[in-house]
Structure formats: C-alpha cells, structure tokens
Design an enzyme around this catalytic site. Sequence first.
Site, PDB file in Angstrom:
ATOM      1  N   HIS A  68       0.813  -1.221   0.000  1.00  0.00           N
ATOM      2  CA  HIS A  68       0.000   0.000   0.000  1.00  0.00           C
ATOM      3  C   HIS A  68       0.844   1.268   0.000  1.00  0.00           C
ATOM      4  O   HIS A  68       0.317   2.362  -0.214  1.00  0.00           O
ATOM      5  CB  HIS A  68      -0.991  -0.016   1.184  1.00  0.00           C
ATOM      6  CG  HIS A  68      -0.427   0.422   2.494  1.00  0.00           C
ATOM      7  ND1 HIS A  68      -0.063  -0.466   3.490  1.00  0.00           N
ATOM      8  CD2 HIS A  68      -0.172   1.653   2.990  1.00  0.00           C
ATOM      9  CE1 HIS A  68       0.373   0.208   4.541  1.00  0.00           C
ATOM     10  NE2 HIS A  68       0.319   1.495   4.262  1.00  0.00           N
ATOM     11  N   ASP A 115      -0.152  -7.536   1.837  1.00  0.00           N
ATOM     12  CA  ASP A 115       0.336  -6.154   1.804  1.00  0.00           C
ATOM     13  C   ASP A 115       1.861  -6.168   1.872  1.00  0.00           C
ATOM     14  O   ASP A 115       2.466  -5.874   2.908  1.00  0.00           O
ATOM     15  CB  ASP A 115      -0.265  -5.370   2.970  1.00  0.00           C
ATOM     16  CG  ASP A 115       0.012  -3.878   2.892  1.00  0.00           C
ATOM     17  OD1 ASP A 115       0.555  -3.426   1.861  1.00  0.00           O
ATOM     18  OD2 ASP A 115      -0.313  -3.165   3.862  1.00  0.00           O
ATOM     19  N   GLY A 207       2.783   6.759   8.798  1.00  0.00           N
ATOM     20  CA  GLY A 207       4.142   7.042   8.373  1.00  0.00           C
ATOM     21  C   GLY A 207       5.106   5.920   8.674  1.00  0.00           C
ATOM     22  O   GLY A 207       6.205   5.875   8.126  1.00  0.00           O
ATOM     23  N   SER A 209       4.332   2.825   7.994  1.00  0.00           N
ATOM     24  CA  SER A 209       4.004   1.794   7.013  1.00  0.00           C
ATOM     25  C   SER A 209       5.218   1.253   6.294  1.00  0.00           C
ATOM     26  O   SER A 209       6.115   2.013   5.911  1.00  0.00           O
ATOM     27  CB  SER A 209       3.077   2.375   5.943  1.00  0.00           C
ATOM     28  OG  SER A 209       1.767   2.426   6.375  1.00  0.00           O
ATOM     29  N   GLY A 210       5.194  -0.040   6.039  1.00  0.00           N
ATOM     30  CA  GLY A 210       6.252  -0.661   5.248  1.00  0.00           C
ATOM     31  C   GLY A 210       7.511  -0.984   6.006  1.00  0.00           C
ATOM     32  O   GLY A 210       8.352  -1.740   5.537  1.00  0.00           O
TER      33      GLY A 210
END
Length: 262
Positions: A68, A115, A207, A209-210
């Site tokens: 995402h 994801d 922020g 994320s990932g």
Amino acid sequence: MEVILVLLVAVAAVSGCGEPSYQPSTSRVVNGQEARPYSWPWQVSLESFFPTCGGTLIAPNWVLTAAHCITFHTYRVVLAEHDMNKEEGPEQFIMVEKMFIHPKWNDNCVSCGNDIALLKLETNAVINDKVQPACLPQHGAALAHNQPCYVTGWGRLYSGGPRATALQQALLPVVGHTTCSRSDWWGSSAKTTMVCAGGESKSACHGDSGGPLNCEGSDGQWYVEGVTSFVDGRGCNTPQRPTVFTRVATFIPWISATMAQN
C-alpha cells in the site's frame, strides 16, 4: 464492519545479516523512544516527493516494504538515516529501479492481506557499520505469544500528532493469532498471513508503514518478521486492536522467487 485505517503516507537470507554494529537499546519496556543512531541499520526511509513510508534492506540491492506504500512511479530509498532534519554524513541515497507488488494484493481490501512489495535498487547499497541487511525468517516460522519485538520508523508519535524527525522504536510484544482473531479483537480481519503486535499504548502509527517488525532470534540475529500494514481506524492506540503486520515468513517463497528472477 471493522473500521481499518491503513498506515498511509503522511503530507534475507544473506550472510552477516541482522547483526548491528551499534546495539539497539532494548533494556527497558517503553511506549516509544528515540532509537540509538544506526542501531537498526536495515531501516530504510522510502521517499518520492517527500518521505512516505519505511522499508527494510534484505540484500544489498533489495528492500522489503508494504504494497500500500507504492502509489507513485518514482522512488528512492535513504539508508543510514537517523534525523530527517539533518544530513549527518553516512546517508546513502539510491533510486528504485523496479517495484514488485504481490500479485494478490488488493488495494481496496487491506484486511485481505498480501500487503507486501519488493523494491530492486539501481545500485547496491554499500554495506558498512551503519548499513546492513536484516535476516529473513524461515518459511512458515511462527512467533510466540508475547515474544518481544520492536517496531521502528519515523511515523506520527501518536494519532493526529507530529511525525518524528529522529528514528523511533517501540517494544511491541506479539499477540498470538488465537487472541488477535477473537471477535472482540481483530476478528476475521486478522489472518494467519499476518502478525499482530502491541496494542493499547504501544503501536505503530501513520508514516511507519512498510517498515519492519524487528524480532531477535535465538541465534542473536535480528529478523524482519513483519511489514507494518494497518491499525484501527479509530486511532493508532486503540485497545484490543494491536498493529497488524504482514507476516514475512508466509511470503518467503514469493520473496525468494522474485529476487532470483529479477
């Protein structure tokens, strides 16, 4: 219907992996604190026109992140980043050459899972005392309930709050799937392809994320066991709604095949 908030952007199996030269500060239970500089040397800042997400270096030219996070056409990664407001010297800036989003990712259904994305870098990172890859878990490896792991990133310090300028870390104990999938927790939104960790005052936030869920193995090496995916739509610190991560151990065959074929 569950309200889910994807941790949106804010306006490896290699030798010598998972062994930071600067040991992270893991001696006390905290809700979040500034990380010791360069103690998570695989942590990556993913940037397009501005910093958007985190990522994990898993090989000199490969970064693991969340599907995402990939919403633009051009990205670069920043390695050996600590304070985003300063250029401190050891940073490495490398453009992303190719992006590989998991084929079963559906951006309209984050709770469906998958994801995860891989980024191939234009050039190899220079591996040194401040830039090192994390280890990848074995395919199917499981985490124990309450196992201590750490989330790292430059996301918001709390729901609606400011983004961190210096890299933050927070201890997030793993919440076992049996608990996390209970109807009064995440219910059917929690899949076996995910890892739940933290909850209440301890959480990832927008922020982050990932970025990695860092878990120390019995061998003393650090493994990227999760990719930060989503939190509850009511806020980052909602009780019985721990942060949900993509479970990396589930996706080892896809990661290995993508890296080998590209």
